[in-house]
Design a protein around this motif. Structure first.
Motif, short mmCIF file in Angstrom:
data_model
loop_
_atom_site.label_atom_id
_atom_site.label_comp_id
_atom_site.label_asym_id
_atom_site.label_seq_id
_atom_site.Cartn_x
_atom_site.Cartn_y
_atom_site.Cartn_z
N GLN A 16 6.38 2.09 2.27
CA GLN A 16 6.47 2.83 3.95
C GLN A 16 7.26 2.64 5.10
O GLN A 16 7.16 1.67 5.77
CB GLN A 16 4.99 3.34 4.26
CG GLN A 16 4.41 3.93 2.39
CD GLN A 16 3.21 3.45 2.75
OE1 GLN A 16 2.32 2.99 4.27
NE2 GLN A 16 2.06 4.19 1.92
N ASN A 46 -1.50 -2.74 -1.61
CA ASN A 46 -0.40 -3.33 -0.91
C ASN A 46 1.09 -3.06 -0.88
O ASN A 46 2.14 -3.26 0.39
CB ASN A 46 -1.11 -5.29 -0.43
CG ASN A 46 -1.53 -5.14 -0.20
OD1 ASN A 46 -2.56 -4.29 0.48
ND2 ASN A 46 -2.68 -5.93 -0.64
N ILE A 49 2.53 0.27 0.74
CA ILE A 49 2.62 -0.02 2.15
C ILE A 49 3.76 -0.43 2.71
O ILE A 49 4.36 -0.37 3.73
CB ILE A 49 0.86 -1.17 2.86
CG1 ILE A 49 0.06 -0.18 2.64
CG2 ILE A 49 1.44 -1.08 4.52
CD1 ILE A 49 -1.07 -1.10 2.31
N GLU A 93 -5.18 0.25 6.08
CA GLU A 93 -4.09 -0.69 5.21
C GLU A 93 -3.36 -0.79 6.31
O GLU A 93 -2.14 -1.89 6.46
CB GLU A 93 -4.59 -0.22 3.60
CG GLU A 93 -5.98 -0.10 3.04
CD GLU A 93 -6.60 1.20 3.08
OE1 GLU A 93 -7.20 1.10 2.06
OE2 GLU A 93 -6.43 1.64 3.96
N THR A 94 -2.38 0.24 5.72
CA THR A 94 -1.03 0.39 6.57
C THR A 94 -0.80 -0.24 7.93
O THR A 94 0.27 -0.88 7.80
CB THR A 94 -0.36 2.15 6.64
OG1 THR A 94 -0.68 2.34 4.63
CG2 THR A 94 0.72 1.63 7.11
N GLN A 116 1.28 -3.32 8.09
CA GLN A 116 2.61 -3.22 8.94
C GLN A 116 2.45 -3.76 9.98
O GLN A 116 3.75 -4.63 10.64
CB GLN A 116 3.04 -2.07 8.67
CG GLN A 116 3.11 -1.01 6.78
CD GLN A 116 4.44 -0.86 6.79
OE1 GLN A 116 5.37 -0.71 8.33
NE2 GLN A 116 4.49 0.41 6.51
#
Length: 291
Positions: A265, A259, A262, A230-231, A235
């Motif tokens: 992050q 989401n 993320i 996901e990240t 991103q």
């Protein structure tokens, strides 16, 4: 980077996505998603006339929560039966369903239907002049479509295109920078390629087997970087400076919260490695070709 997020709402009106396990949410769960999005400062929703009852769900939410007013982008159905001169009335109908006086954006749902009804281009620009919409846009798939719009329809305010770790900068960057230089906003969708990245190259429908090599390449980059799917996928797109907004669709509040986490992050995305993934079977990057 959450100020770059647009919440896609196709899942609120239809069962959607190759990796969708929960189906269309109930009205209450749809409202929970919209409440969370607003409370976490997401302010733009993307919907369409073709997304089942998504527009009705949003309209009910807006009516019941007048203190949580979203900016809404919607799209003219590709299979519409409108005649020349009808577009303004259709936009007004959508506004009524959605419970708003003005649309943040109104789009043509795909390039083919737009080209078959190109007279609606000027009608859309007139709707913008009248104030019933703020921005005029079009949803596109291929680079050829993007080029045609940039060359011949420069008064669009934004384009919406696929962009992800497979449909990546090596395919799109030059054109998107050109759009930005023309003062067009770039909105992207398919950040997770309808959930394909979460299949890890396993259990793919037969038609998608040619993509397995590229998904495994993405998996290798993920393992080397120590960043989860996901990240890495989200991103990668969010960090592109030539992308203004990134559309994400969710099936539940947990996915939306993930989401949002993320977005906050701090990780080092290996952009060069992902940019180097070079899918040859570009027709398979369009989910409409998966059937």
């Amino acid at each position: 980077m959450k100020n770059k997020l647009i919440l896609g709402t196709v899942q609120l009106g239809l069962d959607y996505g190759i990796n969708n396990k929960s189906g269309k949410p109930s009205l209450q769960k749809a409202f929970d998603i919209l409440h969370l999005a607003y409370d976490k400062e997401i302010r733009i929703l993307d919907t369409a006339e073709a997304y089942g009852d998504s527009q009705e769900v949003i309209g009910k939410f807006q009516k019941e929560n007048p203190n949580k007013v979203f900016k809404i982008i919607t799209k003219l159905a590709a299979n519409h039966s409108l005649q020349k001169g009808d577009l303004s009335k259709q936009i007004q109908r959508d506004c009524k369903i959605l419970g708003v006086n003005q649309l943040y954006g109104y789009m043509f749902h795909n390039f083919e239907s737009f080209k078959n009804n190109a007279y609606f281009y000027n009608e859309l620009l007139l709707a913008r002049e009248s104030g019933i919409i703020k921005k005029a846009g079009i949803s596109l798939y291929s680079n050829e479509e993007i080029k045609d719009v940039l060359d011949n329809y420069p008064d669009f305010d934004f384009i919406q295109i696929p962009f992800n770790a497979l449909d990546n900068a090596s395919k799109r960057k030059t054109l998107l920078i050109r759009a930005k230089n023309m003062n067009m906003e770039v909105h992207t969708r398919s950040v997770f390629l309808q959930g394909l990245f979460f299949k890890n190259g396993n259990n793919l429908p037969e038609v998608l087997n040619p993509l397995k090599t590229y998904i495994e390449e993405f998996e290798s980059i993920k393992l080397k970087s120590g960043i989860n799917t996901e990240t890495l996928a989200l991103q990668y797109v969010l960090e592109k400076e030539y992308i203004d907004f990134v559309l994400v669709g969710v099936e539940n509040t947990e996915q939306l919260m993930n989401n949002l986490i993320i977005c906050d992050q701090k990780v080092n995305i290996p952009h060069d490695s992902i940019d180097a993934i070079d899918v040859k079977e570009i027709n398979l990057l369009n989910p409409s070709n998966w059937n």
